[in-house]
Design a protein around this motif. Structure first.
Motif, PDB file in Angstrom:
ATOM      1  N   LYS A 118       0.822  -1.206   0.000  1.00  0.00           N
ATOM      2  CA  LYS A 118       0.000   0.000   0.000  1.00  0.00           C
ATOM      3  C   LYS A 118       0.858   1.258   0.000  1.00  0.00           C
ATOM      4  CE  LYS A 118      -3.666   2.324   2.597  1.00  0.00           C
ATOM      5  NZ  LYS A 118      -4.548   2.266   3.788  1.00  0.00           N
ATOM      6  N   ILE A 119       1.931   1.260   0.814  1.00  0.00           N
ATOM      7  CA  ILE A 119       2.798   2.442   0.875  1.00  0.00           C
ATOM      8  C   ILE A 119       3.889   2.397  -0.191  1.00  0.00           C
ATOM      9  CG2 ILE A 119       2.359   2.743   3.339  1.00  0.00           C
ATOM     10  CD1 ILE A 119       5.081   1.528   3.897  1.00  0.00           C
ATOM     11  N   ASN A 120       3.932   1.299  -0.956  1.00  0.00           N
ATOM     12  CA  ASN A 120       4.863   1.151  -2.085  1.00  0.00           C
ATOM     13  C   ASN A 120       6.323   1.284  -1.643  1.00  0.00           C
ATOM     14  OD1 ASN A 120       5.438   0.691  -4.816  1.00  0.00           O
ATOM     15  ND2 ASN A 120       5.566   2.878  -5.258  1.00  0.00           N
ATOM     16  N   ARG A 121       6.665   0.559  -0.581  1.00  0.00           N
ATOM     17  CA  ARG A 121       8.043   0.550  -0.100  1.00  0.00           C
ATOM     18  C   ARG A 121       8.511  -0.878   0.117  1.00  0.00           C
ATOM     19  NH1 ARG A 121       7.257   4.876   4.712  1.00  0.00           N
ATOM     20  NH2 ARG A 121       6.917   6.748   3.463  1.00  0.00           N
ATOM     21  N   LYS A 122       9.768  -1.119  -0.221  1.00  0.00           N
ATOM     22  CA  LYS A 122      10.361  -2.443   0.003  1.00  0.00           C
ATOM     23  C   LYS A 122      11.016  -2.533   1.377  1.00  0.00           C
ATOM     24  CE  LYS A 122      12.915  -2.439  -3.731  1.00  0.00           C
ATOM     25  NZ  LYS A 122      13.873  -2.927  -4.774  1.00  0.00           N
ATOM     26  N   THR A 123      10.924  -1.466   2.150  1.00  0.00           N
ATOM     27  CA  THR A 123      11.505  -1.457   3.485  1.00  0.00           C
ATOM     28  C   THR A 123      10.491  -0.975   4.501  1.00  0.00           C
ATOM     29  OG1 THR A 123      12.351   0.787   3.170  1.00  0.00           O
ATOM     30  CG2 THR A 123      13.840  -1.037   2.619  1.00  0.00           C
ATOM     31  N   LEU A 124      10.655  -1.472   5.722  1.00  0.00           N
ATOM     32  CA  LEU A 124       9.862  -1.009   6.853  1.00  0.00           C
ATOM     33  C   LEU A 124      10.809  -0.736   8.002  1.00  0.00           C
ATOM     34  CD1 LEU A 124       6.588  -3.130   7.260  1.00  0.00           C
ATOM     35  CD2 LEU A 124       6.789  -0.703   6.757  1.00  0.00           C
ATOM     36  N   VAL A 125      10.678   0.427   8.627  1.00  0.00           N
ATOM     37  CA  VAL A 125      11.428   0.734   9.831  1.00  0.00           C
ATOM     38  C   VAL A 125      10.582   0.268  11.005  1.00  0.00           C
ATOM     39  CG1 VAL A 125      12.426   2.560  11.238  1.00  0.00           C
ATOM     40  CG2 VAL A 125      12.565   2.698   8.752  1.00  0.00           C
ATOM     41  N   VAL A 126      11.075  -0.764  11.706  1.00  0.00           N
ATOM     42  CA  VAL A 126      10.259  -1.379  12.760  1.00  0.00           C
ATOM     43  C   VAL A 126      11.029  -1.450  14.072  1.00  0.00           C
ATOM     44  CG1 VAL A 126       8.866  -2.725  11.152  1.00  0.00           C
ATOM     45  CG2 VAL A 126      11.014  -3.664  12.013  1.00  0.00           C
ATOM     46  N   CYS A 127      10.292  -1.673  15.157  1.00  0.00           N
ATOM     47  CA  CYS A 127      10.905  -1.814  16.475  1.00  0.00           C
ATOM     48  C   CYS A 127      11.511  -3.204  16.620  1.00  0.00           C
ATOM     49  CB  CYS A 127       9.870  -1.554  17.565  1.00  0.00           C
ATOM     50  SG  CYS A 127       8.494  -2.741  17.551  1.00  0.00           S
ATOM     51  N   GLN A 128      12.127  -3.484  17.763  1.00  0.00           N
ATOM     52  CA  GLN A 128      12.825  -4.745  17.979  1.00  0.00           C
ATOM     53  C   GLN A 128      11.874  -5.942  18.009  1.00  0.00           C
ATOM     54  OE1 GLN A 128      16.080  -5.181  18.168  1.00  0.00           O
ATOM     55  NE2 GLN A 128      16.780  -3.060  18.292  1.00  0.00           N
ATOM     56  N   GLU A 129      10.616  -5.727  18.408  1.00  0.00           N
ATOM     57  CA  GLU A 129       9.677  -6.838  18.543  1.00  0.00           C
ATOM     58  C   GLU A 129       9.021  -7.240  17.222  1.00  0.00           C
ATOM     59  OE1 GLU A 129       9.591  -4.117  20.395  1.00  0.00           O
ATOM     60  OE2 GLU A 129      10.358  -4.871  22.321  1.00  0.00           O
ATOM     61  N   CYS A 130       8.825  -6.296  16.320  1.00  0.00           N
ATOM     62  CA  CYS A 130       8.044  -6.572  15.108  1.00  0.00           C
ATOM     63  C   CYS A 130       8.699  -7.553  14.127  1.00  0.00           C
ATOM     64  CB  CYS A 130       7.698  -5.264  14.400  1.00  0.00           C
ATOM     65  SG  CYS A 130       6.310  -4.393  15.184  1.00  0.00           S
ATOM     66  N   PRO A 131      10.036  -7.583  13.942  1.00  0.00           N
ATOM     67  CA  PRO A 131      10.614  -8.557  13.010  1.00  0.00           C
ATOM     68  C   PRO A 131      10.274  -9.997  13.384  1.00  0.00           C
ATOM     69  CG  PRO A 131      12.208  -6.860  13.511  1.00  0.00           C
ATOM     70  CD  PRO A 131      11.056  -6.633  14.423  1.00  0.00           C
ATOM     71  N   ALA A 132      10.270 -10.287  14.691  1.00  0.00           N
ATOM     72  CA  ALA A 132       9.932 -11.640  15.130  1.00  0.00           C
ATOM     73  C   ALA A 132       8.486 -11.979  14.769  1.00  0.00           C
ATOM     74  CB  ALA A 132      10.140 -11.767  16.635  1.00  0.00           C
ATOM     75  N   LYS A 133       7.593 -11.013  14.929  1.00  0.00           N
ATOM     76  CA  LYS A 133       6.186 -11.240  14.579  1.00  0.00           C
ATOM     77  C   LYS A 133       6.039 -11.466  13.079  1.00  0.00           C
ATOM     78  CE  LYS A 133       4.595  -8.236  18.329  1.00  0.00           C
ATOM     79  NZ  LYS A 133       3.872  -6.982  18.673  1.00  0.00           N
ATOM     80  N   ILE A 134       6.767 -10.678  12.294  1.00  0.00           N
ATOM     81  CA  ILE A 134       6.669 -10.794  10.840  1.00  0.00           C
ATOM     82  C   ILE A 134       7.210 -12.146  10.373  1.00  0.00           C
ATOM     83  CG2 ILE A 134       7.580  -9.890   8.671  1.00  0.00           C
ATOM     84  CD1 ILE A 134       7.465  -7.109   9.929  1.00  0.00           C
ATOM     85  N   HIS A 135       8.398 -12.530  10.880  1.00  0.00           N
ATOM     86  CA  HIS A 135       8.993 -13.796  10.474  1.00  0.00           C
ATOM     87  C   HIS A 135       8.182 -14.977  10.982  1.00  0.00           C
ATOM     88  CE1 HIS A 135      12.385 -11.947   8.598  1.00  0.00           C
ATOM     89  NE2 HIS A 135      12.773 -11.339   9.714  1.00  0.00           N
ATOM     90  N   SER A 136       7.564 -14.826  12.142  1.00  0.00           N
ATOM     91  CA  SER A 136       6.712 -15.882  12.674  1.00  0.00           C
ATOM     92  C   SER A 136       5.509 -16.099  11.771  1.00  0.00           C
ATOM     93  CB  SER A 136       6.249 -15.517  14.087  1.00  0.00           C
ATOM     94  OG  SER A 136       5.331 -16.456  14.574  1.00  0.00           O
TER      95      SER A 136
END
Length: 209
Positions: free
Chosen positions: A177-195
């Motif tokens: 939706k935001i047309n970006r290949k990157t996301l600036v996220v906090c320390q907890e969110c990468p684990a949620k995404i990969h999970s």
């Protein structure tokens, strides 16, 4: 203005505007200029635009009468006071203390060519609004772009191509939706995404088996 009827004929006369007398001279001038210029520009492409001369004349004398009412003087003295060469205007000081002059608008009333062409439907991006802010600015914002948490400990989540993302995952749909290949996220969110990715992969493997 006020309209008087004499012998069945309407006569238009300029009138003062009492609600403006409490303003500064420059503010009163800007009010009249904005109204006259806007009205005349609206009819810029009209074949009979020159007929607006009467309207502009009424507004001009209404301006004189408003200042006359403000200072309780005569119209003749008002015109003499604000005359600058062949024009009428107000002298004022800018923020740097320099004397400036703003004149009563008397632009041409000749018909103008249509001012817009094919570019009329183009919506220009306002200045100062970045459609794609730099990575440095996104990091300096100190906010997780996924969960919204405010923190200085941010990491980067990146994908190879947006077209490879499956929108069944909310974070993937958000990146598209935001047309970006990157996301600036906090320390907890990468684990949620990969999970979420792992759960999706396991589910696909089970279906294939």
């Amino acid at each position: 203005m006020k309209i008087e009827v004499h012998g069945g004929k309407e006569i238009w006369k300029a009138a003062h505007r009492g609600e403006l007398t409490g303003r500064t001279d420059l503010n009163i001038l800007d009010q009249y200029n904005g109204e006259v210029r806007g009205f005349c520009n609206y009819y810029a492409i009209a074949n009979n635009r020159s007929k607006l001369h009467k309207f502009r004349c009424i507004m001009e004398y209404s301006f004189y009468k408003t200042l006359t009412c403000k200072y309780r003087t005569s119209k003749r003295r008002t015109i003499e006071k604000y005359r600058i060469g062949k024009d009428i205007g107000v002298k004022f000081q800018d923020k740097n203390g320099k004397e400036r002059v703003r004149l009563l608008w008397k632009g041409s009333l000749a018909k103008e060519s249509y001012p817009l062409g094919a570019e009329a439907d183009i919506v220009h991006k306002p200045k100062g609004i970045l459609k794609k802010p730099s990575l440095a600015n996104r990091l300096r914002a100190g906010r997780c772009e996924w969960c919204g948490k405010e923190t200085s400990e941010l990491v980067m989540h990146q994908v190879r191509a947006l077209k490879e993302l499956d929108e069944s995952q909310p974070w993937a749909a958000f990146m598209k939706k935001i047309n970006r290949k990157t996301l600036v996220v906090c320390q907890e969110c990468p684990a949620k995404i990969h999970s979420a990715d792992c759960e999706k992969m396991e589910s696909r493997i089970q279906r294939e088996l």
